[in-house]
Design a protein around this motif. Structure first.
Motif, PDB file in Angstrom:
ATOM      1  N   HIS A  82      16.833   5.962 -13.751  1.00  0.00           N
ATOM      2  CA  HIS A  82      16.350   5.180 -13.066  1.00  0.00           C
ATOM      3  C   HIS A  82      16.630   4.903 -11.468  1.00  0.00           C
ATOM      4  O   HIS A  82      15.961   5.109 -10.593  1.00  0.00           O
ATOM      5  N   LEU A  83      17.933   5.514 -11.235  1.00  0.00           N
ATOM      6  CA  LEU A  83      18.376   5.396 -10.091  1.00  0.00           C
ATOM      7  C   LEU A  83      17.910   6.678  -9.252  1.00  0.00           C
ATOM      8  O   LEU A  83      17.389   6.751  -8.001  1.00  0.00           O
ATOM      9  N   GLU A  84      17.815   7.943  -9.942  1.00  0.00           N
ATOM     10  CA  GLU A  84      17.236   9.097  -9.525  1.00  0.00           C
ATOM     11  C   GLU A  84      15.673   9.083  -8.964  1.00  0.00           C
ATOM     12  O   GLU A  84      15.180   9.285  -8.099  1.00  0.00           O
TER      13      GLU A  84
ATOM     14  N   VAL B 127      15.463   6.857  -5.963  1.00  0.00           N
ATOM     15  CA  VAL B 127      16.116   7.609  -4.751  1.00  0.00           C
ATOM     16  C   VAL B 127      14.733   8.464  -4.259  1.00  0.00           C
ATOM     17  O   VAL B 127      14.335   8.428  -3.028  1.00  0.00           O
ATOM     18  N   ALA B 128      14.021   9.251  -5.309  1.00  0.00           N
ATOM     19  CA  ALA B 128      12.957   9.968  -5.052  1.00  0.00           C
ATOM     20  C   ALA B 128      11.730   9.233  -4.462  1.00  0.00           C
ATOM     21  O   ALA B 128      11.007   9.816  -3.590  1.00  0.00           O
ATOM     22  N   GLU B 129      11.479   8.079  -4.846  1.00  0.00           N
ATOM     23  CA  GLU B 129      10.366   7.269  -4.309  1.00  0.00           C
ATOM     24  C   GLU B 129      10.890   6.984  -2.956  1.00  0.00           C
ATOM     25  O   GLU B 129      10.062   7.193  -2.114  1.00  0.00           O
ATOM     26  N   ILE B 130      12.022   6.676  -2.734  1.00  0.00           N
ATOM     27  CA  ILE B 130      12.453   6.361  -1.080  1.00  0.00           C
ATOM     28  C   ILE B 130      12.069   7.395  -0.337  1.00  0.00           C
ATOM     29  O   ILE B 130      11.708   7.336   0.691  1.00  0.00           O
ATOM     30  N   GLU B 131      12.573   8.662  -0.683  1.00  0.00           N
ATOM     31  CA  GLU B 131      12.622   9.935  -0.158  1.00  0.00           C
ATOM     32  C   GLU B 131      11.064  10.217   0.214  1.00  0.00           C
ATOM     33  O   GLU B 131      10.865  10.861   1.095  1.00  0.00           O
ATOM     34  N   SER B 132      10.278  10.017  -0.693  1.00  0.00           N
ATOM     35  CA  SER B 132       8.768  10.403  -0.490  1.00  0.00           C
ATOM     36  C   SER B 132       8.095   9.160   0.573  1.00  0.00           C
ATOM     37  O   SER B 132       6.941   9.618   0.639  1.00  0.00           O
ATOM     38  N   GLY B 133       8.884   8.195   0.847  1.00  0.00           N
ATOM     39  CA  GLY B 133       8.238   7.209   2.024  1.00  0.00           C
ATOM     40  C   GLY B 133       7.465   6.355   1.274  1.00  0.00           C
ATOM     41  O   GLY B 133       6.556   5.567   2.029  1.00  0.00           O
ATOM     42  N   LYS B 134       7.648   6.072  -0.023  1.00  0.00           N
ATOM     43  CA  LYS B 134       6.710   4.858  -0.731  1.00  0.00           C
ATOM     44  C   LYS B 134       7.033   3.654  -0.382  1.00  0.00           C
ATOM     45  O   LYS B 134       6.096   2.733   0.046  1.00  0.00           O
ATOM     46  N   TYR B 135       8.286   3.244   0.452  1.00  0.00           N
ATOM     47  CA  TYR B 135       8.476   2.256   0.967  1.00  0.00           C
ATOM     48  C   TYR B 135       8.342   1.920   2.696  1.00  0.00           C
ATOM     49  O   TYR B 135       8.764   0.800   3.199  1.00  0.00           O
ATOM     50  N   ASP B 136       8.068   3.130   3.200  1.00  0.00           N
ATOM     51  CA  ASP B 136       7.995   3.053   4.583  1.00  0.00           C
ATOM     52  C   ASP B 136       7.118   1.810   5.329  1.00  0.00           C
ATOM     53  O   ASP B 136       7.626   1.469   6.194  1.00  0.00           O
TER      54      ASP B 136
ATOM     55  N   LYS C   7       5.818 -10.704 -11.651  1.00  0.00           N
ATOM     56  CA  LYS C   7       4.604 -10.705 -11.823  1.00  0.00           C
ATOM     57  C   LYS C   7       3.996  -9.563 -11.005  1.00  0.00           C
ATOM     58  O   LYS C   7       3.180  -8.646 -11.527  1.00  0.00           O
ATOM     59  N   ASP C   8       4.585  -9.297  -9.807  1.00  0.00           N
ATOM     60  CA  ASP C   8       4.412  -8.231  -8.972  1.00  0.00           C
ATOM     61  C   ASP C   8       5.252  -7.055  -9.079  1.00  0.00           C
ATOM     62  O   ASP C   8       6.191  -7.069  -8.756  1.00  0.00           O
ATOM     63  N   THR C   9       4.651  -5.926  -9.666  1.00  0.00           N
ATOM     64  CA  THR C   9       5.654  -4.823 -10.048  1.00  0.00           C
ATOM     65  C   THR C   9       5.187  -3.875  -8.920  1.00  0.00           C
ATOM     66  O   THR C   9       5.926  -2.671  -9.102  1.00  0.00           O
ATOM     67  N   GLN C  10       4.583  -3.894  -7.897  1.00  0.00           N
ATOM     68  CA  GLN C  10       4.447  -2.675  -7.041  1.00  0.00           C
ATOM     69  C   GLN C  10       5.611  -2.201  -6.361  1.00  0.00           C
ATOM     70  O   GLN C  10       5.771  -0.912  -5.786  1.00  0.00           O
ATOM     71  N   TYR C  11       6.627  -2.889  -6.342  1.00  0.00           N
ATOM     72  CA  TYR C  11       7.797  -2.339  -5.738  1.00  0.00           C
ATOM     73  C   TYR C  11       8.730  -1.797  -6.728  1.00  0.00           C
ATOM     74  O   TYR C  11       9.927  -1.467  -6.337  1.00  0.00           O
ATOM     75  N   LEU C  12       8.445  -1.996  -7.987  1.00  0.00           N
ATOM     76  CA  LEU C  12       9.311  -1.401  -8.997  1.00  0.00           C
ATOM     77  C   LEU C  12       9.241   0.099  -9.231  1.00  0.00           C
ATOM     78  O   LEU C  12       8.403   0.648  -8.970  1.00  0.00           O
TER      79      LEU C  12
END
Length: 264
Positions: A209-211, A214-223, A259-264
């Motif tokens: 789950h950590l990998e 990290v991949a999501e962060i590097e892809s810009g998902k949370y920018d 309830k809001d899982t968009q950041y998971l």
């Protein structure tokens, strides 16, 4: 009812809290710090009792929560031949306790680059050859204020079992009490730290789950989300924080999902 019977029914006053403000009726007990007698409130930890006695900690005090290992203390009890070991921030004073703090103990620490070291027991043996001077007296374990089985993890390292040694030494707080009592003059806590670093970097299974995160962060998902947060003023941030969906305090482990899982 006699006066003595009345006093028995009165709750006993004790001193508590970070500031040793002595409530009326609280009892004091004698302790000896570096050989000098002081009267301090019972129920206080050694650290708070010393501060009550007038000591000011410039070193030998850190987190005050039993984690940082900055306040190891050696003490004897009146009429008892044994040496006792504890953390000043966690150990409660006892009458006629003779104590001394050892905030630092000099011990050899090998130099190495963790990024280039070979993840094998031979690397540890080469950096700390004094490992094999251990005579298995177990004084190290007896001196540990955290109850770590020091001799067991040293034996595991000698046998090449890095995973077992890392697990056994996990609660080490690097206070150095083990080294202070070692007949073979080993720096056990430094050896254990190197062992855990090797285990954590090279041997421990990676968390899937950590990998993924990290991949999501590097892809810009949370920018975009981070940019929005950075543009908010303090008032909006506080409102957002207070209104956030929180995990219930008593939710059984692994049973709660927002309830809001968009950041998971």
């Amino acid at each position: 009812m006699s006066k003595q019977e009345c006093s028995c029914a009165t709750p006993r006053q004790v001193a508590t809290g970070d500031r040793a403000i002595l409530p009326e009726g609280a009892r004091t007990i004698p302790i000896y710090v570096m050989g000098k007698r002081y009267e301090v409130p019972e129920t206080l930890t050694i650290m708070k009792a010393m501060e009550f006695a007038g000591f000011k900690f410039l070193r030998g005090a850190g987190c005050r929560g039993g984690i940082c290992g900055a306040c190891p203390t050696v003490y004897r009890k009146e009429g008892d031949y044994k040496l006792y070991f504890g953390l000043a921030c966690q150990t409660v004073v006892e009458p006629n306790m003779y104590l001394a703090q050892i905030p630092f103990y000099p011990a050899n620490r090998a130099q190495y680059e963790i990024d280039t070291i070979k993840p094998a027991a031979e690397s540890i043996h080469a950096l700390y050859p004094e490992l094999f001077r251990c005579v298995a007296c177990n004084n190290c374990t007896k001196a540990c204020p955290m109850g770590v089985e020091v001799l067991d993890y040293i034996s595991a390292i000698k046998q090449g079992d890095i995973a077992r040694a890392a697990r056994l030494s996990f609660d080490c707080i690097q206070c150095g009490m083990c080294a202070s009592r070692c007949m073979g003059e080993l720096p056990q806590y430094h050896i254990a730290q190197l062992t855990r670093r090797i285990y954590g970097k090279y041997i421990q299974p990676r968390a899937e789950h950590l990998e993924k995160r990290v991949a999501e962060i590097e892809s810009g998902k949370y920018d975009a989300t981070l940019k929005d947060l950075q543009s908010m003023d303090k008032e909006k941030l506080e409102k957002l924080y207070k209104e956030r969906e929180r995990e219930p305090d008593m939710a059984p482990l692994g049973t709660w999902m927002p309830k809001d899982t968009q950041y998971l």
